[in-house]
Design an enzyme around this catalytic site. Structure first.
Site, PDB file in Angstrom:
ATOM      1  CB  VAL A   1      69.654  -6.924  -0.680  1.00 37.75           C
ATOM      2  CG1 VAL A   1      70.040  -8.312  -0.181  1.00 37.75           C
ATOM      3  CG2 VAL A   1      68.659  -7.026  -1.844  1.00 37.75           C
TER       4      VAL A   1
ATOM      5  CE  LYS B   1      71.019   1.932  -3.069  1.00 37.48           C
ATOM      6  NZ  LYS B   1      71.696   2.064  -4.384  1.00 37.48           N
TER       7      LYS B   1
ATOM      8  CD  GLU C   1      65.076  -4.645  -2.398  1.00 35.42           C
ATOM      9  OE1 GLU C   1      65.319  -3.483  -2.048  1.00 35.42           O
ATOM     10  OE2 GLU C   1      65.465  -5.127  -3.462  1.00 35.42           O
TER      11      GLU C   1
ATOM     12  CE  LYS D   1      69.599  -4.117  -8.824  1.00 35.36           C
ATOM     13  NZ  LYS D   1      70.300  -4.277  -7.541  1.00 35.36           N
TER      14      LYS D   1
ATOM     15  CG  ASP E   1      80.278   1.208  -6.050  1.00 33.81           C
ATOM     16  OD1 ASP E   1      79.769   0.521  -5.133  1.00 33.81           O
ATOM     17  OD2 ASP E   1      79.616   2.017  -6.727  1.00 33.81           O
TER      18      ASP E   1
ATOM     19  CB  SER F   1      76.573  -3.980  -3.295  1.00 27.68           C
ATOM     20  OG  SER F   1      75.423  -3.922  -2.484  1.00 27.68           O
ATOM     21  CB  ALA F   2      76.922  -2.956   2.213  1.00 27.67           C
ATOM     22  CG  ASP F   3      72.970  -5.763  -1.464  1.00 29.03           C
ATOM     23  OD1 ASP F   3      72.707  -4.986  -0.537  1.00 29.03           O
ATOM     24  OD2 ASP F   3      72.366  -5.766  -2.557  1.00 29.03           O
TER      25      ASP F   3
HETATM   26  N1  PSU Z   1      66.537  -5.624  -7.165  1.00 27.27           N
HETATM   27  C1  PSU Z   1      65.928  -4.963  -8.192  1.00 27.27           C
HETATM   28  N2  PSU Z   1      66.076  -3.597  -8.217  1.00 27.27           N
HETATM   29  C2  PSU Z   1      66.755  -2.896  -7.236  1.00 27.27           C
HETATM   30  C3  PSU Z   1      67.382  -3.607  -6.165  1.00 27.27           C
HETATM   31  C4  PSU Z   1      67.243  -4.975  -6.189  1.00 27.27           C
HETATM   32  O1  PSU Z   1      65.316  -5.575  -9.079  1.00 27.27           O
HETATM   33  O2  PSU Z   1      66.850  -1.670  -7.314  1.00 27.27           O
HETATM   34  C5  PSU Z   1      68.163  -2.851  -5.088  1.00 27.27           C
HETATM   35  C6  PSU Z   1      68.368  -3.701  -3.849  1.00 27.27           C
HETATM   36  O3  PSU Z   1      67.841  -2.979  -2.757  1.00 27.27           O
HETATM   37  C7  PSU Z   1      69.876  -3.847  -3.715  1.00 27.27           C
HETATM   38  C8  PSU Z   1      70.335  -2.530  -4.281  1.00 27.27           C
HETATM   39  O4  PSU Z   1      70.269  -4.052  -2.387  1.00 27.27           O
HETATM   40  O5  PSU Z   1      69.502  -2.437  -5.457  1.00 27.27           O
HETATM   41  C9  PSU Z   1      71.834  -2.519  -4.556  1.00 27.27           C
HETATM   42  O6  PSU Z   1      72.279  -1.205  -4.503  1.00 27.27           O
HETATM   43  P1  PSU Z   1      73.863  -0.855  -4.450  1.00 27.27           P
HETATM   44  O7  PSU Z   1      74.378  -1.412  -5.762  1.00 27.27           O
HETATM   45  O8  PSU Z   1      73.967   0.649  -4.399  1.00 27.27           O
HETATM   46  O9  PSU Z   1      74.426  -1.554  -3.262  1.00 27.27           O
HETATM   47 MN    MN Z   2      77.919   1.023  -4.031  1.00 24.04          MN
END
Ligand code: PSU
Ligand code: MN
Length: 304
Positions: A106, A86, A25, A159, A138, A140-142
């Site tokens: 992702v 993003k 990604e 994370k 909040d 994530s759409a992941d």
């Molecule tokens: N893995 C990492 N660092 C990152 C990400 C993944 O080591 O920054 C990214 C990925 O693209 C994941 C995104 O989809 O962080 C999640 O963002 P959010 O929490 O805003 O959905």
């Molecule tokens: Mn979010």
């Protein structure tokens, strides 16, 4: 098949012979890591995959085209460009229709990988349910995208800035298969263990490949998470990182940082407060995940 989709000819050739391809990604490049480590890492991940005999396909949107497989100058653009959006899966149609550039999360990457016919994606840590989601909503759409996209994501769990118990509960509800590689515990990104048990465990890449094949043959369309804990040398134990996560989370709240900006902000603050140690771990786990993803892609291609 799709005007917006542009697959690199080398990647296409491997896909046509049903060879091993690993999708990577671009959000981690544009928003997850600082420069110049982001560019070195993006190049490094591609060469790890190549070195094992698989084909890397880094995915991003350039000039409204969903690009599967980027040239080196394009990787550089994602690593150095300013104002790169993003893009989550919901943002893809906007980026395509307005002829924009954007880095894929992702969620967006797995959608594009599936369109291209790529089964394996590697990243660092997926997004999930944020702390305080009971008031902010909040999430994530992941997670919701994984629920409906038949792709396997190799990562080091979700994370650790997130609410991991809620993230695991939600993944269970969504029917996402979660298998941790050679550990009973679900990893917490920088840490080998989140203190939470992993739903499933495997010892071998061949077994993983069989699970992926079986899930598809059963007609189950949701995604699979292969959680790969950082090595003992690379990890930061949970006890050592917790205070840094809490301080960064409090700072984000005080400064009113939310939405798409939250994850990049937290990663950046934690890298600063750990004097780069979290960054070194993040890079190490990204590399280890690219390696495991390549081995899985190879095992899947041998099984055909
Ligand atoms: N893995 C990492 N660092 C990152 C990400 C993944 O080591 O920054 C990214 C990925 O693209 C994941 C995104 O989809 O962080 C999640 O963002 P959010 O929490 O805003 O959905
Ligand atoms: Mn979010």
């Amino acid at each position: 098949m799709n005007d917006a989709l542009s697959i690199d000819p080398d990647v296409r050739a491997v896909l046509e012979r049903k060879g091993p391809v690993v999708a990577l990604e671009t959000t981690v490049i544009s928003h997850g890591l600082p420069h110049p480590e982001n560019l070195e890492t993006a190049r490094g991940l591609e060469s790890i995959v190549r070195g094992l005999g698989a084909m890397p396909a880094t995915i991003g949107v350039l000039g409204g085209r969903i690009r599967v497989g980027l040239r080196d100058t394009e990787l550089e653009h994602f690593a150095t460009g300013t104002g790169i959006r993003k893009l989550s899966s919901a943002d893809l149609p906007y980026a395509v229709a307005t002829v924009a550039d954007g880095a894929t999360t992702v969620a967006a990457t797995i959608v594009c990988a599936q369109m291209a016919g790529i089964e394996v994606v590697a990243t660092g840590g997926i997004g999930g349910v944020h702390r305080g989601a009971e008031t902010t909503y909040d999430i994530s759409a992941d997670l919701t995208q994984l629920a409906k996209t038949p792709v396997t994501v190799v990562c080091s769990g979700a994370k650790a800035i997130l609410d991991l118990p809620k993230t695991l509960e939600m993944l269970e509800t969504l029917g996402v298969t979660i298998i941790t590689y050679r550990s009973d515990d679900f990893p917490a990104f920088w840490s080998r263990s989140s203190g939470l048990p992993s739903p499933l465990r495997t010892e071998s890449v061949d077994e993983l490949a069989r699970i992926v094949r079986t899930k598809r043959s059963l007609g189950l369309r949701s995604g699979i998470i292969v959680a790969n804990p950082a090595t003992e040398t690379d990890e930061i134990p949970l006890a050592a990182i917790t205070a840094h996560i809490e301080a960064a989370t409090n700072e984000a709240q005080t400064r009113g940082i939310s939405g798409k900006a939250l994850t990049p902000f937290l990663l950046d603050r934690i890298a600063a407060s750990t004097s780069g140690r979290s960054l070194a771990t993040n890079i190490a786990l990204l590399r280890a995940n690219a390696r495991l993803a390549a081995l899985l892609a190879l095992a899947l291609s041998e099984k055909r």
